[in-house]
Design an enzyme around this catalytic site. Structure first.
Site, PDB file in Angstrom:
ATOM      1  CB  SER A  75      24.964  60.847 110.205  1.00  0.00           C
ATOM      2  OG  SER A  75      25.139  61.764 111.204  1.00  0.00           O
ATOM      3  CG  HIS A 119      27.554  57.493 111.509  1.00  0.00           C
ATOM      4  ND1 HIS A 119      28.833  56.850 111.457  1.00  0.00           N
ATOM      5  CD2 HIS A 119      28.120  58.981 111.979  1.00  0.00           C
ATOM      6  CE1 HIS A 119      29.877  57.760 111.464  1.00  0.00           C
ATOM      7  NE2 HIS A 119      29.644  58.855 111.610  1.00  0.00           N
ATOM      8  CG  ASP A 168      28.689  61.906 113.635  1.00  0.00           C
ATOM      9  OD1 ASP A 168      29.788  61.246 113.166  1.00  0.00           O
ATOM     10  OD2 ASP A 168      27.690  61.996 112.585  1.00  0.00           O
ATOM     11  CG  MET A 176      30.773  66.182 117.024  1.00  0.00           C
ATOM     12  SD  MET A 176      30.136  67.276 116.030  1.00  0.00           S
ATOM     13  CE  MET A 176      29.800  66.426 114.649  1.00  0.00           C
ATOM     14  CG  HIS A 210      32.799  59.286 113.631  1.00  0.00           C
ATOM     15  ND1 HIS A 210      32.444  60.242 112.950  1.00  0.00           N
ATOM     16  CD2 HIS A 210      34.129  59.617 114.197  1.00  0.00           C
ATOM     17  CE1 HIS A 210      33.610  60.707 112.434  1.00  0.00           C
ATOM     18  NE2 HIS A 210      34.719  60.591 113.269  1.00  0.00           N
ATOM     19  CG  MET A 225      34.385  63.473 115.394  1.00  0.00           C
ATOM     20  SD  MET A 225      33.126  63.939 114.413  1.00  0.00           S
ATOM     21  CE  MET A 225      32.045  63.044 114.977  1.00  0.00           C
ATOM     22  CG  MET A 279      36.736  61.932 108.947  1.00  0.00           C
ATOM     23  SD  MET A 279      34.784  61.298 109.463  1.00  0.00           S
ATOM     24  CE  MET A 279      34.295  63.070 109.020  1.00  0.00           C
ATOM     25  N   GLY A 291      33.090  67.752 112.502  1.00  0.00           N
ATOM     26  CA  GLY A 291      32.532  68.739 113.385  1.00  0.00           C
ATOM     27  C   GLY A 291      31.197  69.110 112.968  1.00  0.00           C
ATOM     28  CG  PHE A 292      29.967  71.860 111.606  1.00  0.00           C
ATOM     29  CD1 PHE A 292      29.094  72.396 112.716  1.00  0.00           C
ATOM     30  CD2 PHE A 292      31.480  72.200 111.641  1.00  0.00           C
ATOM     31  CE1 PHE A 292      29.918  73.358 113.744  1.00  0.00           C
ATOM     32  CE2 PHE A 292      31.890  72.849 112.617  1.00  0.00           C
ATOM     33  CZ  PHE A 292      31.131  73.536 113.788  1.00  0.00           C
ATOM     34  N   GLY A 293      27.442  68.670 110.203  1.00  0.00           N
ATOM     35  CA  GLY A 293      26.774  67.786 109.168  1.00  0.00           C
ATOM     36  C   GLY A 293      26.557  68.779 107.805  1.00  0.00           C
ATOM     37  N   GLY A 294      26.187  68.352 106.884  1.00  0.00           N
ATOM     38  CA  GLY A 294      25.905  69.331 105.732  1.00  0.00           C
ATOM     39  C   GLY A 294      27.185  69.968 105.011  1.00  0.00           C
ATOM     40  CG  ASP A 348      31.225  60.499 108.495  1.00  0.00           C
ATOM     41  OD1 ASP A 348      30.148  61.135 108.113  1.00  0.00           O
ATOM     42  OD2 ASP A 348      31.494  60.421 109.841  1.00  0.00           O
ATOM     43  N   GLY A 349      30.836  62.235 105.314  1.00  0.00           N
ATOM     44  CA  GLY A 349      30.943  63.697 105.088  1.00  0.00           C
ATOM     45  C   GLY A 349      30.433  63.926 103.373  1.00  0.00           C
ATOM     46  N   GLY A 350      29.170  64.740 103.568  1.00  0.00           N
ATOM     47  CA  GLY A 350      29.039  65.157 102.407  1.00  0.00           C
ATOM     48  C   GLY A 350      28.711  64.268 101.219  1.00  0.00           C
ATOM     49  N   GLY A 388      24.210  61.971 106.328  1.00  0.00           N
ATOM     50  CA  GLY A 388      23.385  62.588 107.367  1.00  0.00           C
ATOM     51  C   GLY A 388      22.003  63.448 106.370  1.00  0.00           C
TER      52      GLY A 388
END
Ligand code: DX5
Ligand code: ZN
Length: 214
Positions: free
Chosen positions: A6, A31, A33, A35, A64, A66, A135, A140-143, A173-175, A195
């Site tokens: 990402s 990827h 993102d 937003m 992606h 959002m 998801m 909304g946010f990386g990390g 996707d995510g974490g 990401g």
């Protein structure tokens, strides 16, 4: 396992170099993102940045969205270079129409589910899907921290797709990092987005290699 790094976690001042690094890595997709500050509480980047990325990217662009009412922008994302276009289930009043729209322009069509949205919401559209995006954080946010329940959700998504004889890929996707990647693979994931784990590594390309070997 396909890996889709990402770019949200990339150094935006060096975006060209970051894309070049991914071109030369084992990454399968990139990827992107998008937003809008309405569907999610954050604003990232949009069409002009995607166009710039597509001029140098040598791998499929996995976009992606959002954003609210994504149907309005399908043509523009195609023109800007999207190869895979994923919309959020929760942002689509006429999801069937939006998926037809994406496919009619020759892109792979994906639907993303927020953590609270049940797998069963996709029952009636599985045949049209090229990709489902589970998801594993609230978008909304990386990390952010991985939601552990997502592993079981991926298994249930796999069951649904098998039952419906759908060939859609399951992306998560995510974490995601080296600890949960093997569990997601066993559960049935085909594509992992990462990401923070990749771009905060001392050697991001080597981290892509390690994720590929999961
Ligand atoms: C979150 C985005 C993700 C994000 C993942 O809303 O959809 O693609 O960039 O980043 P990490 O891997 O850092 O959680
Ligand atoms: Zn994403």
């Amino acid at each position: 396992m396909l890996i889709s790094p990402s770019l949200l976690s990339a150094d935006f001042l060096q975006l060209g170099a970051e894309v070049e690094m991914l071109n030369n890595s084992a990454a399968d997709w990139m990827h992107v993102d998008v937003m809008d500050g309405v569907f999610v509480p954050n604003i990232s980047y949009g069409l002009p940045v995607l166009s710039a990325i597509s001029r140098v990217a040598k791998k499929p662009l996995d976009v992606h969205l959002m954003i609210v009412d994504p149907n309005r922008y399908v043509e523009q994302f195609k023109e800007a270079g999207a190869n895979i276009l994923t919309v959020q289930y929760e942002a689509c009043t006429h999801l069937h129409r939006t998926l037809e729209h994406i496919k009619s322009l020759g892109m792979m069509a994906g639907v993303a589910l927020n953590p609270h949205t049940p797998v069963s919401m996709l029952e009636e559209v599985t045949q049209m899907l090229d990709l489902v995006l589970v998801m594993s954080v609230n978008p909304g946010f990386g990390g952010q921290k991985f939601i552990p329940q997502s592993i079981d959700k991926v298994s249930r998504m796999k069951e649904l797709l098998l039952r419906k004889k759908s060939k859609a890929l399951i992306e998560v996707d995510g974490g995601i990092g080296l600890l949960n990647a093997p569990l997601l693979q066993v559960a049935g994931a085909d594509v992992l987005v990462a990401g923070n784990c990749i771009f905060s590594a001392e050697n991001p390309a080597a981290m892509v290699d390690r994720m590929k070997q999961v």
